[in-house]
Design a protein around this motif. Sequence first.
Motif, mmCIF file in Angstrom:
data_model
loop_
_atom_site.group_PDB
_atom_site.id
_atom_site.type_symbol
_atom_site.label_atom_id
_atom_site.label_comp_id
_atom_site.label_asym_id
_atom_site.label_seq_id
_atom_site.Cartn_x
_atom_site.Cartn_y
_atom_site.Cartn_z
ATOM 1 N N ARG A 136 1.102 -4.696 2.455
ATOM 2 C CA ARG A 136 -0.326 -4.882 1.742
ATOM 3 C C ARG A 136 -1.272 -4.254 1.237
ATOM 4 N NH1 ARG A 136 0.979 -10.205 3.594
ATOM 5 N NH2 ARG A 136 -1.785 -11.003 4.050
ATOM 6 N N ALA A 179 -0.321 -0.667 -0.182
ATOM 7 C CA ALA A 179 -0.494 -1.623 -1.963
ATOM 8 C C ALA A 179 -1.954 -1.142 -2.041
ATOM 9 C CB ALA A 179 0.409 -2.290 -2.132
ATOM 10 N N GLY A 237 0.730 2.482 -0.394
ATOM 11 C CA GLY A 237 2.704 1.927 -0.347
ATOM 12 C C GLY A 237 4.040 3.088 -0.227
#
Length: 282
Positions: free
Chosen positions: A154, A157, A162
């Motif tokens: 997470r 991203a 990512g």
Amino acid sequence: MVTVAAAVSALTPRFAAAGIDTARLDARLLVAAVAGIRAQDILLRPDLELTVEAEERLAEFARRREGREPVSRILGARGFWTLDLEVGGATLDPRPDTETVIEVVLERRKTPPGRILDLGTGTGAILLALLSEYPQAVGVGTDLMPAAVDLARRNAARCGLGGRAEFLLGSWTDGVTGPFEVVVSNPPYIPAADIPVLEPEVRNHDPLTALVGEDEDGLGCYRILIPKAVAVLAPGGLLVLEVGIGQAPAVTDLMNAAGFEHLQVRADLGGVDRCVSGLLPS
């Protein structure tokens, strides 16, 4: 309604009475969070009034901070290097001391690395910070905790990284294919006997699995991961390890015995020897 400046003034002595050294800073961070502004904007807009809902949130935040829960865990985020990272209960709260690892890599790596490996990645902080500095690099982070791997993904991203970061569930280099030009790690290194004397923010809120080093001296993880790093590093590759107080000489010896050359110890901003680094022979 109370103003943001008045709220900071009211919270500061309460936090100080709770034994918090950063009382005023913490008060500003929490007040700014509920007000929806940056902490520095409190100085520019001291008369901004908090809504009733904001005051209620602040009261809950203040109660938690007086109980010595870290601000980052209250807010669910922490600044590290130039990044804003989500934090969670499965990982260490990234700290400024660990930024020393980033500094050492940037200073010692003469050419940009193509691949970077972060062993015990936690939030992904070290790997993501390095990828932000090396835009052509890709990286792999490993961790034993499924929740940590999910959190690191997470964060990748969240930081727009990512596409260049892969996070794997496993122990150290298990399932990892080299070579890497840089390997980094901030492993568990605190001896179990030292846990009771740590600050409440650490002993009560960081997971013990990320704090307590294997073996009585806390050095067990280094004994395991250093040989594993040798197996996946490219010739001339750089290994940078965060270490605890007083552990630099022992970790230097372990790296020397594993064949690393040009070993260096680097202190953090507090003057504590925080990183040991070395190069494999080319």
